[in-house]
Structure formats: C-alpha cells, structure tokens
Scaffold this active site. Structure first.
Site, short mmCIF file in Angstrom:
data_model
loop_
_atom_site.label_atom_id
_atom_site.label_comp_id
_atom_site.label_asym_id
_atom_site.label_seq_id
_atom_site.Cartn_x
_atom_site.Cartn_y
_atom_site.Cartn_z
N GLU A 1 17.51 20.80 -46.45
CA GLU A 1 18.03 22.12 -46.10
C GLU A 1 16.94 23.18 -46.23
OE1 GLU A 1 21.78 25.08 -47.17
OE2 GLU A 1 21.51 23.21 -48.27
N ARG B 1 18.40 6.16 -59.21
CA ARG B 1 19.59 5.50 -59.73
C ARG B 1 20.08 4.38 -58.82
NH1 ARG B 1 20.32 10.75 -61.39
NH2 ARG B 1 21.48 11.29 -59.50
#
Length: 201
Positions: free
Chosen positions: A124, A87
């Site tokens: 993560e 995007r």
C-alpha cells in the site's frame, strides 16, 4: 512434469498427529479460536493482532490444527511445501516432515544464502521483495504455499507468481487464519485457498 508425491494422508493413518477421532469420541469438538488470542494495538495502534503463540503452546490444539491442515494440504498431492517468512515456517515445516514432503522457505530479501531468485511487489505504501533459493524447486514440481495468516494477500500473491515464474505448479495455498474482511483470497490468481479459522472483522 514430475509426478506428485505418492505418500498422502488417508483414513487408515493411525498417527495421533492426524487423528482427532479420540477427542470426538470423548465428546470434544475443538474450536481452534479458543486457543488464538487477540492482542489490540499490535504492531501499531488500531491493529488487532491474532496471536497463534497460545495455540502452539497447547499440545492438543497444536496437534489438532496440524492434523486438519495435513488433510487440507494432502488433497493437492504436493511434492514440496513452501513457508512464508516467518510464521509460515511454523506451519509448513512440521507438515512437510509428517507428510514425507520437501520444505522450502520464502524469505525477505537478503536472508537466504547462495543464488536466489527475487520477486518485487508493491505494498500500500512502498514495495517489498521476497526470495527463494534458485535450486529449491524443479520445473513441474507441485507446490503448496503456507502461512499462519492471510490478510490482504499481497505476500501470498507474490509467492505464487515467484514459483510460477520458475516453472513450478502452485496447486494450493493455505493458512491457519484468514481475515475475510480484507478479501485477500481474491488476489491469489485462482489458486485454491483453505483456512482453518476465519475472522470477519
């Protein structure tokens, strides 16, 4: 070092792309949040997704958003704008066109043709790789990196390091939306960051 692109936004530019003074004269101060919708539980349960599709579909809101972003970006005097997959392309490409700048893509691994330069970074859980084409920037060029949204800042941080590794000068970063509660801007290695709207939770 290369000189910054001499074409910059200024107060005399009369293009409606840059100028929301007509709206202001009509008593309209546009709040871009009114054109961004929150979609709960996307892409997975517990996530509130801020969707810019509704803003893109509204011509006045899209023009105002790009006008405000153009003013932010032009302050950095860039030579080229980089958009993050995917995007970020929607933000960086039209701005580059309107400001007379070059545009390049930062993509996920395996998406760009030709010789590429990779940067691996940790998430993560697991890792990811981004790439740029080897000839997309020259040493000393001034780069501004753009995306639609800054969350944890991991991908933006990786893109900054990637462009610095190839000798470019990363002079700024910007997004349309910032999720401030995730503290993503703290990971940007001191590079200036700007946003159009922020959400605190």
């Amino acid at each position: 070092m290369m000189l910054a692109n001499p074409r910059i936004l200024n107060d005399t530019d009369q293009s409606p792309y840059y100028d929301e003074r007509n709206l202001i004269l009509k008593g309209v101060i546009m709040d871009l949040k009114d054109h961004i919708r929150g979609i709960p539980d996307f892409p997975k349960p517990g996530i509130l997704f801020y969707d810019i599709s509704t803003l893109l579909a509204e011509p006045d809101a899209w023009q105002v958003a790009m006008g405000r972003m153009a003013k932010i970006v032009s302050r950095h005097q860039p030579d080229i704008l980089a958009g993050l997959d995917a995007r970020g392309f929607l933000v960086a490409a039209p701005l580059a066109l309107k400001l007379g700048l070059g545009f390049t893509m930062v993509r996920k691994k395996g998406k760009l043709p030709g010789e590429t330069i990779q940067y691996d970074y940790d998430l993560e859980y697991g890792s990811n790789t981004i790439e740029i084409q080897a000839d997309c920037v020259k040493p000393g060029q001034r780069v501004v990196i753009l995306d639609d949204l800054l969350a944890t800042g991991g991908t933006m941080e990786a893109a900054i390091k990637l462009f610095k590794d190839v000798g470019a000068e990363v002079v700024g970063t910007a997004c349309m939306i910032e999720l401030t509660f995730l503290n993503g801007r703290e990971r940007l290695d001191g590079v200036p960051f700007d946003t159009l709207v922020a959400y605190d939770d």
